[in-house]
Enzyme design. Structure first.
Site, PDB file in Angstrom:
ATOM      1  N   SER A  45       0.856  -1.185   0.000  1.00 33.29           N
ATOM      2  CA  SER A  45       0.000   0.000   0.000  1.00 33.29           C
ATOM      3  C   SER A  45       0.891   1.233   0.000  1.00 33.29           C
ATOM      4  O   SER A  45       1.722   1.371  -0.893  1.00 33.29           O
ATOM      5  CB  SER A  45      -0.954  -0.028   1.203  1.00 33.29           C
ATOM      6  OG  SER A  45      -1.881   1.032   1.134  1.00 33.29           O
ATOM      7  N   HIS A  48      -2.334  -1.125  -3.446  1.00 31.29           N
ATOM      8  CA  HIS A  48      -3.435  -0.187  -3.274  1.00 31.29           C
ATOM      9  C   HIS A  48      -3.173   1.070  -4.098  1.00 31.29           C
ATOM     10  O   HIS A  48      -2.289   1.870  -3.770  1.00 31.29           O
ATOM     11  CB  HIS A  48      -3.597   0.203  -1.802  1.00 31.29           C
ATOM     12  CG  HIS A  48      -4.053  -0.916  -0.928  1.00 31.29           C
ATOM     13  ND1 HIS A  48      -3.950  -0.879   0.442  1.00 31.29           N
ATOM     14  CD2 HIS A  48      -4.632  -2.105  -1.225  1.00 31.29           C
ATOM     15  CE1 HIS A  48      -4.431  -1.998   0.955  1.00 31.29           C
ATOM     16  NE2 HIS A  48      -4.848  -2.759  -0.042  1.00 31.29           N
ATOM     17  N   ASP A  77      -4.948  -4.199   5.957  1.00 32.00           N
ATOM     18  CA  ASP A  77      -5.226  -5.112   4.847  1.00 32.00           C
ATOM     19  C   ASP A  77      -4.044  -6.046   4.613  1.00 32.00           C
ATOM     20  O   ASP A  77      -2.883  -5.627   4.625  1.00 32.00           O
ATOM     21  CB  ASP A  77      -5.512  -4.317   3.573  1.00 32.00           C
ATOM     22  CG  ASP A  77      -6.049  -5.198   2.446  1.00 32.00           C
ATOM     23  OD1 ASP A  77      -6.707  -6.216   2.755  1.00 32.00           O
ATOM     24  OD2 ASP A  77      -5.810  -4.867   1.262  1.00 32.00           O
TER      25      ASP A  77
END
Length: 337
Positions: free
Chosen positions: A150, A177, A270
């Site tokens: 991310s 992400h 996540d």
């Protein structure tokens, strides 16, 4: 090559059958008159190639292609009366996993048919592609590398991919992400950082060794039990789309070989639960250490869940990946742009 043919018109079905059998190296293993019938037949006897009609009642060629690629993935060639007239459906079918499209041969008189040569040429090209792909995919042990990232991820990914050898023999699947509109540009940029091939993970794609697949949708990327890329809407309540958790979890449930999950820098949690699911299935798991992370959120969450086998600084991860898969790491000189 074992070929199956799907067409709701009996005359066209027989014409295609005769056309295929005119080449001795091909055999027709079944004929289907509907999309539903084709999907059922493919589960019972999977062909090397399906010649799929596009316009059929109840379940059209797009729907049948999508179902077959989920249940019994194989090469599918769309055969339609006019690619130009049915271009929307043809492109939908290609998006669902079909490899190409060709116009249906047309009878001229009692015996001759126009377009047979084009059909057989497409079949021959797909046969070569299948042969090449099979040779490229065959390994003594099925293996896969999963990476989730991310905030700060693009730079971390570039560092790892640049350090892997050019002949790295294992498919790599990445969820980063980033807004879907920027994924293609990120893919192009990463290709400049590594000698590996970085490409977009398309719906229905098979995984080939030595390729890097980037999630390319606002849906969740998964790998099904046939080692095929699938995108799904569920879970709807996920903050991130695509979610690293969903990718890792699909491997935990579907993968029958060796897998390594790597969780890199990123804000939030996540990937932590998905890494734990992999860990519980005895797959190896790595996480980036705090000192080399731009944001330590995701790796920290995974470590707190006891989901991580090894915590590593960024510049050691590629070496550890190679050691895990018994791959010799070789020096590479890359020009970073």
């Amino acid at each position: 090559m074992k070929i199956a043919i799907v067409n709701d018109d009996p005359i066209t079905l027989e014409l295609l059958n005769i056309s295929v059998l005119s080449t001795p190296e091909h055999q027709v293993i079944w004929l289907a008159e509907s999309g539903e019938q084709a999907a059922n037949f493919a589960q019972t006897e999977r062909p090397d190639l399906i010649l799929m009609d596009i316009n059929m009642p109840n379940m059209n060629g797009v729907q049948a292609t999508r179902l077959i690629m989920q249940q019994s993935p194989c090469a599918i060639l769309i055969v339609t009366s006019s690619i130009e007239d049915h271009s929307d459906l043809v492109f939908d079918a290609l998006g669902a996993g079909a490899v190409d499209a060709v116009n249906t041969p047309v009878l001229l008189g009692n015996t001759d048919a126009n377009g047979v040569d084009s059909l057989l040429h497409k079949i021959a090209a797909i046969n070569l592609l299948i042969d090449s792909s099979i040779k490229h995919r065959i390994k003594t042990k099925k293996e896969i590398l999963l990476i989730g990232a991310s905030t700060g991820g693009p730079s971390a990914l570039a560092t790892i991919l640049a350090a892997l050898p050019i002949d790295f023999p294992i498919p790599i699947v990445i969820v980063q992400h980033v807004d879907v509109q920027f994924v293609s540009g990120l893919c192009d940029w990463l290709n400049k950082q590594t000698q590996l091939t970085v490409k977009l993970a398309e719906q229905g794609s098979h995984l080939f060794s030595g390729n890097v697949y980037m999630a390319n949708s606002d849906k969740h990327l998964t790998i099904n039990k046939f080692d095929v890329v699938q995108y799904q809407i569920e879970p709807l309540d996920s903050i991130h789309r695509p979610s690293i958790n969903v990718l890792f979890d699909s491997i935990a449930h579907n993968w029958s070989g060796e897998a390594l999950g790597v969780l890199l820098t990123g804000m939030g949690k996540d990937g932590a639960a998905g890494l734990l699911a992999m860990h519980k299935q005895d797959f190896c798991t790595f996480a980036q250490d705090e000192q080399s992370c731009a944001v330590y959120g995701m790796p920290k969450a995974a470590i707190n869940l006891n989901a991580v086998d090894t915590v590593l600084p960024l510049d050691e991860i590629a070496k550890a990946i190679c050691r895990h898969f018994n791959v010799d790491i070789k020096s590479q000189v890359m020009v970073h742009e």
